[in-house]
Scaffold this active site. Sequence first.
Site, mmCIF file in Angstrom:
data_model
loop_
_atom_site.group_PDB
_atom_site.id
_atom_site.type_symbol
_atom_site.label_atom_id
_atom_site.label_comp_id
_atom_site.label_asym_id
_atom_site.label_seq_id
_atom_site.Cartn_x
_atom_site.Cartn_y
_atom_site.Cartn_z
ATOM 1 N N LYS A 13 0.872 -1.221 -0.010
ATOM 2 C CA LYS A 13 0.130 -0.217 -0.066
ATOM 3 C C LYS A 13 0.878 1.175 -0.202
ATOM 4 C CE LYS A 13 -2.542 -0.618 3.703
ATOM 5 N NZ LYS A 13 -1.811 -1.895 4.190
ATOM 6 N N ARG A 87 -9.877 0.596 8.911
ATOM 7 C CA ARG A 87 -9.221 -0.605 9.065
ATOM 8 C C ARG A 87 -10.325 -1.365 9.745
ATOM 9 N NH1 ARG A 87 -3.357 0.370 9.224
ATOM 10 N NH2 ARG A 87 -2.423 -1.596 9.814
ATOM 11 N N ARG A 126 12.080 -7.253 6.450
ATOM 12 C CA ARG A 126 12.064 -5.788 5.813
ATOM 13 C C ARG A 126 13.024 -5.292 6.848
ATOM 14 N NH1 ARG A 126 6.683 -2.258 5.404
ATOM 15 N NH2 ARG A 126 6.532 -2.544 7.262
ATOM 16 N N ARG A 159 11.291 -2.933 12.210
ATOM 17 C CA ARG A 159 10.438 -2.246 12.935
ATOM 18 C C ARG A 159 9.839 -3.022 13.838
ATOM 19 N NH1 ARG A 159 5.732 0.086 8.784
ATOM 20 N NH2 ARG A 159 4.484 -1.051 10.263
ATOM 21 N N ARG A 170 -0.798 -9.274 13.397
ATOM 22 C CA ARG A 170 -1.351 -8.098 12.466
ATOM 23 C C ARG A 170 -2.090 -8.717 11.340
ATOM 24 N NH1 ARG A 170 3.909 -5.016 10.501
ATOM 25 N NH2 ARG A 170 2.900 -3.755 9.285
HETATM 26 P P1 AMP Z 1 0.529 0.329 9.609
HETATM 27 O O1 AMP Z 1 2.081 1.126 9.174
HETATM 28 O O2 AMP Z 1 -0.437 0.742 8.562
HETATM 29 O O3 AMP Z 1 0.668 -1.234 9.152
HETATM 30 O O4 AMP Z 1 0.047 0.485 11.022
HETATM 31 C C1 AMP Z 1 0.946 0.196 11.931
HETATM 32 C C2 AMP Z 1 0.045 0.254 13.402
HETATM 33 O O5 AMP Z 1 -0.507 1.307 13.539
HETATM 34 C C3 AMP Z 1 -1.215 -1.119 13.219
HETATM 35 O O6 AMP Z 1 -0.610 -2.203 13.330
HETATM 36 C C4 AMP Z 1 -2.013 -0.511 14.158
HETATM 37 O O7 AMP Z 1 -1.774 -0.799 15.434
HETATM 38 C C5 AMP Z 1 -2.145 0.876 14.183
HETATM 39 N N1 AMP Z 1 -3.006 1.528 13.064
HETATM 40 C C6 AMP Z 1 -2.784 2.089 11.851
HETATM 41 N N2 AMP Z 1 -4.097 2.321 11.183
HETATM 42 C C7 AMP Z 1 -4.862 2.053 12.116
HETATM 43 C C8 AMP Z 1 -6.455 2.102 11.910
HETATM 44 N N3 AMP Z 1 -6.879 2.684 10.868
HETATM 45 N N4 AMP Z 1 -6.999 1.500 13.197
HETATM 46 C C9 AMP Z 1 -6.598 1.255 14.126
HETATM 47 N N5 AMP Z 1 -5.019 1.146 14.217
HETATM 48 C C10 AMP Z 1 -4.477 1.342 13.266
#
Ligand code: AMP
Length: 217
Positions: A13, A87, A126, A159, A170
């Site tokens: 994404k 999400r 990664r 990360r 996740r």
């Molecule tokens: P990402 O980089 O998009 O994978 O987001 C990293 C982490 O941030 C996720 O595993 C969640 O803990 C939190 N997070 C990001 N976006 C959301 C969302 N829309 N709703 C809830 N938690 C989020």
Amino acid sequence: MRLILLGAPGAGKGTQCKRIVAEYNLSHLSSGDILRQERAQKSELGQKAQEYMDSGSLVPDELIVEMMAGAIKKTPQEGFVLDGFPRTVNQSVELDKYLEKANKTIDMVINLIIDDQIVLQRLTGRRSCPTCGAVYHIENLKPKVDGICDNDGTRLVQRPDDTVEVVANRLKTYHEQTEPVADYYRQNGYVFDVQADMDVDQITDLLFDKLDALQKA
Ligand code: AMP
């Protein structure tokens, strides 16, 4: 154009979003990036989000919806791409309510589809540079010297949420809570499904074709 990019973590994404916003002059609103900035600044929101993020669970809807509504409000009229948000179905419902009040609509939802095994391999390998943000992979995109950034010599880091256990969680969270979001938008008929295990450039070409057509419509 106002777009939503859906897909499992590791579906690509972020990469596709960067290309789309550059091509169509849109704002990139990544909930994960905004949360990581909040954490780096040690804000109240960042501190509240920390534990959820490190375990691979979702940050509570009310915190995220308020944060993203604030980000949308600040974007210029050309439009935006939402990356990582919504999400949950509840977040989608709240987003719709907010957009309706603001007299805005979503033009298209892009849904990147990918196999869990590929996600595991991509994310656990990664590594990134904490100084310049460059991203590498221990097998597919190696730096010249193991563990060191090509650009500035900084030691690469993983990360905290890219470890095997956290990625597995996740993915579970994604299947349980985020997959239904695509079905929610499907009822409105504007979801574009794309297989995300193809070559990155091929995916970009497909997306640009679709978005060009959308712009002309
Ligand atoms: P990402 O980089 O998009 O994978 O987001 C990293 C982490 O941030 C996720 O595993 C969640 O803990 C939190 N997070 C990001 N976006 C959301 C969302 N829309 N709703 C809830 N938690 C989020």
